[in-house]
Design a protein around this motif. Sequence first.
Motif, PDB file in Angstrom:
ATOM      1  N   SER A 145       0.762   3.997  -3.171  1.00  0.00           N
ATOM      2  CA  SER A 145       0.266   5.252  -2.539  1.00  0.00           C
ATOM      3  C   SER A 145       1.262   6.339  -2.825  1.00  0.00           C
ATOM      4  O   SER A 145       0.777   7.640  -2.940  1.00  0.00           O
ATOM      5  N   SER A 146       2.688   5.961  -2.697  1.00  0.00           N
ATOM      6  CA  SER A 146       3.680   7.103  -2.965  1.00  0.00           C
ATOM      7  C   SER A 146       3.786   7.276  -4.343  1.00  0.00           C
ATOM      8  O   SER A 146       4.888   8.226  -4.627  1.00  0.00           O
ATOM      9  N   SER A 162       0.925  -1.249   0.037  1.00  0.00           N
ATOM     10  CA  SER A 162      -0.176  -0.059   0.074  1.00  0.00           C
ATOM     11  C   SER A 162       0.828   1.411  -0.116  1.00  0.00           C
ATOM     12  O   SER A 162       0.361   2.222  -0.806  1.00  0.00           O
ATOM     13  N   SER A 163       2.035   1.071   0.717  1.00  0.00           N
ATOM     14  CA  SER A 163       2.879   2.291   0.759  1.00  0.00           C
ATOM     15  C   SER A 163       3.476   2.772  -0.566  1.00  0.00           C
ATOM     16  O   SER A 163       3.505   3.847  -0.879  1.00  0.00           O
ATOM     17  N   HIS A 176       3.858   8.611  -8.204  1.00  0.00           N
ATOM     18  CA  HIS A 176       3.495   9.978  -8.854  1.00  0.00           C
ATOM     19  C   HIS A 176       4.153   9.841 -10.292  1.00  0.00           C
ATOM     20  O   HIS A 176       4.805   9.357 -10.590  1.00  0.00           O
TER      21      HIS A 176
END
Length: 100
Positions: A14-15, A10-11, A17
């Motif tokens: 989610s990080s 998840s990290s 970009h």
Amino acid sequence: MASNNFSVFSSIVSSRHSGRHFTDKPVQTSDIIEAVKVAQRAPSSFNTQPYKIILVTDPSIKEKLAEATMATNMDRVKTAPAAAVFVIDLDTVGHDLKNL
């Protein structure tokens, strides 16, 4: 998936970009090749990887490629040291996508 593993996953997801600004410095060919290798590990249906990746570094070709993108992406394509074009391989997919 164990909760700790999911937390790590998840990290990472989610990080992520999208790059919006690029340096004018050339990218090492070995770095581009390594990035392509990582991208090719992404899952696909039946692990067919139904695409080809075309790397574009020539400024005149990036200029033409930029003309085929959305207006908001034109400058990004022109200024990025390299652009990766993912092209579907219809022979691998085995579908008639014209009917979609």
